[in-house]
Design a protein around this motif. Structure first.
Motif, mmCIF file in Angstrom:
data_model
loop_
_atom_site.group_PDB
_atom_site.id
_atom_site.type_symbol
_atom_site.label_atom_id
_atom_site.label_comp_id
_atom_site.label_asym_id
_atom_site.label_seq_id
_atom_site.Cartn_x
_atom_site.Cartn_y
_atom_site.Cartn_z
ATOM 1 N N TYR A 9 5.711 -9.197 15.238
ATOM 2 C CA TYR A 9 6.183 -9.286 13.605
ATOM 3 C C TYR A 9 5.782 -10.642 13.161
ATOM 4 O O TYR A 9 5.599 -10.823 12.354
ATOM 5 N N GLU A 49 -8.365 -2.236 -6.132
ATOM 6 C CA GLU A 49 -6.963 -1.891 -6.073
ATOM 7 C C GLU A 49 -6.602 -0.798 -5.153
ATOM 8 O O GLU A 49 -5.808 -0.827 -4.440
ATOM 9 N N TYR A 52 -6.880 -1.549 -1.421
ATOM 10 C CA TYR A 52 -6.061 -2.438 -1.004
ATOM 11 C C TYR A 52 -4.886 -1.560 -0.805
ATOM 12 O O TYR A 52 -4.112 -1.788 0.123
ATOM 13 N N LEU A 56 -2.689 -1.264 2.719
ATOM 14 C CA LEU A 56 -1.262 -1.656 2.767
ATOM 15 C C LEU A 56 -0.569 -0.278 3.511
ATOM 16 O O LEU A 56 0.451 -0.304 4.386
ATOM 17 N N VAL A 57 -0.845 0.837 2.691
ATOM 18 C CA VAL A 57 -0.197 2.177 3.416
ATOM 19 C C VAL A 57 -0.433 2.452 4.871
ATOM 20 O O VAL A 57 0.523 2.689 5.501
ATOM 21 N N ALA A 60 1.577 -0.063 6.721
ATOM 22 C CA ALA A 60 3.198 0.150 6.732
ATOM 23 C C ALA A 60 3.235 1.343 7.642
ATOM 24 O O ALA A 60 4.298 1.413 8.367
ATOM 25 N N ALA A 64 6.025 1.550 10.605
ATOM 26 C CA ALA A 64 6.976 2.198 10.620
ATOM 27 C C ALA A 64 7.168 3.108 11.972
ATOM 28 O O ALA A 64 8.383 2.979 12.739
ATOM 29 N N VAL A 67 8.216 0.591 14.874
ATOM 30 C CA VAL A 67 9.814 0.045 14.972
ATOM 31 C C VAL A 67 10.779 1.494 15.337
ATOM 32 O O VAL A 67 11.575 1.233 15.763
ATOM 33 N N VAL B 283 -1.185 -0.715 -11.796
ATOM 34 C CA VAL B 283 -0.594 -0.658 -10.433
ATOM 35 C C VAL B 283 0.789 -1.399 -10.161
ATOM 36 O O VAL B 283 1.478 -0.970 -9.269
ATOM 37 N N VAL B 316 12.142 3.700 8.910
ATOM 38 C CA VAL B 316 11.066 3.996 8.348
ATOM 39 C C VAL B 316 10.837 3.907 6.690
ATOM 40 O O VAL B 316 9.880 3.204 5.910
ATOM 41 N N THR B 319 10.772 -0.024 6.083
ATOM 42 C CA THR B 319 9.514 -0.635 6.181
ATOM 43 C C THR B 319 8.301 -0.359 4.956
ATOM 44 O O THR B 319 7.667 -0.822 4.617
ATOM 45 N N ALA B 320 8.542 1.062 4.474
ATOM 46 C CA ALA B 320 7.668 1.456 3.432
ATOM 47 C C ALA B 320 7.862 0.501 2.207
ATOM 48 O O ALA B 320 6.967 0.662 1.529
ATOM 49 N N SER B 322 7.276 -2.282 2.254
ATOM 50 C CA SER B 322 6.182 -3.424 2.166
ATOM 51 C C SER B 322 5.195 -3.086 1.258
ATOM 52 O O SER B 322 4.137 -3.891 0.789
ATOM 53 N N VAL B 323 4.716 -1.764 0.965
ATOM 54 C CA VAL B 323 3.725 -1.121 0.126
ATOM 55 C C VAL B 323 3.935 -1.551 -1.368
ATOM 56 O O VAL B 323 2.933 -2.469 -1.792
ATOM 57 N N GLY B 326 3.457 -5.441 -1.496
ATOM 58 C CA GLY B 326 2.405 -5.971 -1.473
ATOM 59 C C GLY B 326 1.568 -5.664 -2.700
ATOM 60 O O GLY B 326 0.738 -6.793 -2.930
ATOM 61 N N LEU B 327 1.740 -4.530 -3.462
ATOM 62 C CA LEU B 327 1.134 -4.193 -4.577
ATOM 63 C C LEU B 327 1.275 -5.429 -5.529
ATOM 64 O O LEU B 327 0.535 -5.789 -6.383
ATOM 65 N N TYR B 329 2.139 -8.241 -5.111
ATOM 66 C CA TYR B 329 1.506 -9.568 -4.800
ATOM 67 C C TYR B 329 0.065 -9.556 -5.095
ATOM 68 O O TYR B 329 -0.497 -10.553 -5.469
ATOM 69 N N PHE B 330 -0.588 -8.384 -5.086
ATOM 70 C CA PHE B 330 -1.911 -8.277 -5.567
ATOM 71 C C PHE B 330 -2.135 -8.669 -7.131
ATOM 72 O O PHE B 330 -3.089 -9.303 -7.301
ATOM 73 N N ILE B 365 11.079 -7.300 6.166
ATOM 74 C CA ILE B 365 10.566 -6.269 6.833
ATOM 75 C C ILE B 365 10.668 -6.615 8.088
ATOM 76 O O ILE B 365 10.856 -5.492 8.988
#
Lengths: 210, 567
Positions: A9, A49, A52, A56-57, A60, A64, A67, B283, B316, B319-320, B322-323, B326-327, B329-330, B365
């Protein structure tokens, strides 16, 4: 399990941080107003987009699963315990009761000599039952990378096994009132032979007590 | 004597009376009351934090007693969360959402005003705990049961803490309702949902979470109230555990309530000082909604170490997150790439937000992993993490918005020079204060302790020095605001070459906001589109002024010209 998650991590986090800072620095230098260019009129990059978002998915989902399975492995009982101890948190100290013996170690935590010492054997599976006599406490042993909350009227159970001898500091980690900051304990891991002779001596002392 | 003659003899009211301000239904007045009160409280609860940092500069120091230290961290946390950052989140919405969507006011203005008074009483109750014999509440900002019942925390001060948190919950609920309804039902003609500016979108998702989360806080406070009436109700396990569930069902969404409006501010500042329309609008809207939805099912990560929670499920969902993060930050980065960046004070704060919040987000995260939480829960690692999100993130986002909208709200410019001094002091102070806390947590220092082992001395000294720099930066801010009111440099209607509708009226806007009408709404940046169209030689004036409202924009020193359409 801490190390199995912490280092991957940390590397991922530093990489992401590094990429963002580099892109940020690049854009601030390249696109500063002083360069006399005009801002781009574009406000959509649909394909980029979508790609990207999928990346990301993917990341993640991997994290997930990683962990969650690390947690499942960590919470699995280690096996048949050789020693069982009940830990009771109270305002503001700890007591440790060894099952099938009359031995209970406690203290007042008021000064260094009053800090209770939890003696355990190395290489053996130790089963802990954790409860509180009053408010919610939390038993934390940083060396073992482990903590759990102690609730009144409920036993939380977990197994630990120590591989090396030594003395390790532990403490309460859930704020529990005025003297929360002195609610310390020590864990002393000794060889199984030393543990047996310690427990025998303690049993004799407990029996001779009126 | 005619009516005209009579009225000429009456004394002219030059300024608004205090009484007018205190009962105003103008969303701008209510918004500024909330924001002003919250900023004063920000300094109060910040001073409390500085006192704690002074006490922590030495391992065994008793600058303040352990009991007072416990009251101080309770007040610092409760105050900043219930009475500063949440009210600023919603106060910005009360002030800005009507202006951004071209509306003359806010929905249910009296409810918003009532919320303000609820909030003031809450603040008075919390702080007047100091006047009671046992002092103010001392059970921490989340006040777990049974610690917060009368057996373990007796005293009127704790009763007042519960009342204060309850009233703050009501205020948050009222304001969420007002801002949400305003954005949903009072938008200017042709402003569809997907043409709302992103700050307004950030307020919409904030308020969606608010109407879902604040009632849960009220329920949790109801449980403490019951426990203070009859503590015997809380001697078994279940109610104490359920308090934690109920509290964090509010407590996790509220961290996004304390975050989104500042992301919204950063977005507006980036597109204005990058001089282009935000890249990835759709987005970002999607990311905000996804964020809000997922954030309602991650509360259990606060309870990983209770031994009575579904840790893998919450690992879970957490952690999700982060999606959508992250978008977001895009959007930040892809807008900056290809922009024309002007480094004004608001932009500096927005730019610092990007890497600093990222530290909070990435460590978040990490904390979504139970295996790491079994070490870090309740430690200084967590303290460092949430100060990076709330202070290095949200407060920087707030100051981006503060320097950006201050000219609009007050009609006065702030000093760029002092603003930049404030910014650099804050960047240095923030990172020097909070980076050592990650190390302290990793090494095993728990939070909420007035004394600590000597091995943590050096790191604590560094952190306390950083806190001193932060204190200094706030002095610079106060001087800047004071100087602005003394020097009275008037703010033009559109000092930053803005993209959204709040810059299409005077600074400050008059009652009902848009006497000159608004530019036609054809996207999420109506003023930008209108300025573009005006530059386009192929367009006819009729096309430019599609609504025929005769809107004329002025970037000069005076207010925007007002030319009403002929009746």
């Amino acid at each position: 399990m801490f190390g199995h998650v912490f280092w991957p991590y940390t590397i991922i986090a530093l990489t992401v941080f590094g990429i963002v800072v580099l892109v940020l620095a690049f854009s601030l230098i390249r696109y500063r107003a002083g360069r006399g260019h005009e801002a781009s009129a574009k406000s959509k990059h649909s394909v980029l987009e979508a790609v990207y978002a999928l990346v990301l998915v993917g990341i993640a989902s991997f994290l997930a699963v990683y962990v969650a399975s690390a947690n499942a492995a960590e919470r699995r009982p280690l096996g048949r315990p050789q020693v069982s101890v009940t830990i009771t948190g109270f305002q503001w100290c700890w007591s440790f009761t060894y099952h099938h013996t009359p031995v209970t170690v406690s203290g007042t935590c008021k000064n260094a000599s009053q800090i209770p010492v939890l003696v355990v054997p190395t290489h053996e599976i130790i089963h802990f039952s954790l409860i509180s006599a009053d408010v919610v406490h939390e038993w934390w042993l940083p060396y073992a990378r482990w903590k759990e909350e102690a609730f009144p009227g409920h036993y939380n159970t977990f197994d630990l096994r120590f591989t090396k001898t030594g003395e390790f500091n532990g403490r309460c980690d859930e704020y529990c009132g005025l003297y929360h900051d002195r609610m310390d304990f020590k864990l002393k891991a000794v060889t199984p032979a030393a543990f047996t002779s310690w427990l025998t001596a303690q049993t004799r002392r407990a029996a001779s007590r009126p | 004597m005619t009516v005209t003659e009579l009225s000429a003899r009456l004394p002219k009211r030059r300024h608004k009376q205090i009484s007018d301000i205190l009962v105003s239904t103008d969303h701008k007045v209510i918004g500024l009351l909330v924001l002003g009160t919250a900023m004063v409280l920000f300094l109060v609860f910040g001073a409390i934090a500085l006192t704690m940092r002074a006490d922590l500069a030495s391992p065994g120091q008793n600058l303040i007693s352990t009991g007072l230290y416990n009251q101080f961290f309770t007040l610092h946390g409760s105050g900043m969360i219930y009475l500063v950052i949440t009210p600023i989140s919603l106060g910005l919405g009360i002030y800005l959402v009507p202006l951004q969507i071209g509306a003359p006011g806010i929905a249910f203005p009296r409810l918003a005003l009532f919320g303000f008074y609820t909030y003031v009483v809450s603040a008075v109750l919390l702080l007047s705990g100091f006047l009671t014999a046992s002092g103010p509440g001392s059970a921490g900002w989340y006040a777990y049961l049974p610690l917060s019942d009368t057996r373990y925390t007796p005293g009127k001060g704790m009763d007042m803490w519960v009342a204060a948190a309850t009233l703050a919950g009501f205020a948050g609920l009222f304001w969420s309702i007002c801002v949400l309804w305003t954005a949903l039902r009072m938008r200017a003609p042709r402003m569809s949902m997907l043409r709302m500016p992103l700050f307004t979108w950030s307020e919409v998702v904030t308020c969606l979470m608010g109407v879902a989360a604040f009632p849960s806080l009220l329920g949790a406070m109801g449980m403490i109230t019951a426990a203070r009436i009859d503590p015997r109700l809380f001697t078994s396990d279940l109610p104490n555990l359920q308090y934690q569930n109920l509290f964090w069902f509010y407590g996790h969404p509220v961290v996004y309530i304390m975050f989104f409006p500042y992301v919204g501010s950063v977005i507006e500042v980036i597109q204005t000082f990058g001089q282009r329309k935000y890249v990835g609008y759709t987005v970002t809207v999607f990311a905000l909604l996804l964020f809000a939805a997922v954030s309602m099912s991650v509360w259990g990560h606060h309870m990983f170490t209770t031994g009575q929670e579904s840790n893998e499920y919450f690992a879970v969902t957490s952690t999700a997150l982060s999606v959508p993060a992250g978008l977001e930050y895009f959007g930040f980065l892809s807008t900056l790439i290809g922009a024309k960046i002007r480094f004004k004070t608001p932009m500096l704060f927005a730019l610092a937000f990007i890497p600093q919040f990222l530290i909070g987000g990435l460590t978040g995260i990490m904390l979504a992993s139970p295996s790491l939480d079994y070490q870090f829960h309740g430690s200084y690692f967590v303290v460092a993490h949430f100060h990076y999100t709330l202070f290095a993130g949200s407060v920087f986002g707030f100051f981006a918005g503060f320097y950006y909208w201050f000219p609009k709200a007050t009609g006065r410019m702030l000093s760029e020079r002092l603003g930049k001094v404030h910014f650099w002091l804050m960047v240095v102070g923030t990172n020097v204060t909070f980076i050592p806390m990650f190390v302290m947590g990793y090494l095993g220092l728990p939070r909420r302790v007035a004394h600590y082992p000597a091995q943590f001395h050096l790191l604590n000294v560094i952190s306390s020095i950083g806190a001193g720099v932060l204190g200094l930066s706030m002095v610079v801010l106060v001087v800047n605001v004071g100087e602005s009111f003394r020097r009275r440099v008037p703010a033009p209607a559109d000092p930053w070459d803005g993209l959204t509708l709040e810059w299409a009226t005077t600074s400050p806007p008059p009652e009902f906001n848009f006497p000159a009408g608004i530019p036609p709404v054809k996207g999420f940046a109506p003023l930008f589109d209108w300025k573009q169209a005006k530059r386009d030689p192929d367009r006819t004036p009729e096309e430019i002024s599609a609504r025929g409202a005769g809107y004329v924009h002025s970037r000069g020193d005076g207010p925007a010209e007002v030319r009403r359409p002929a009746p």
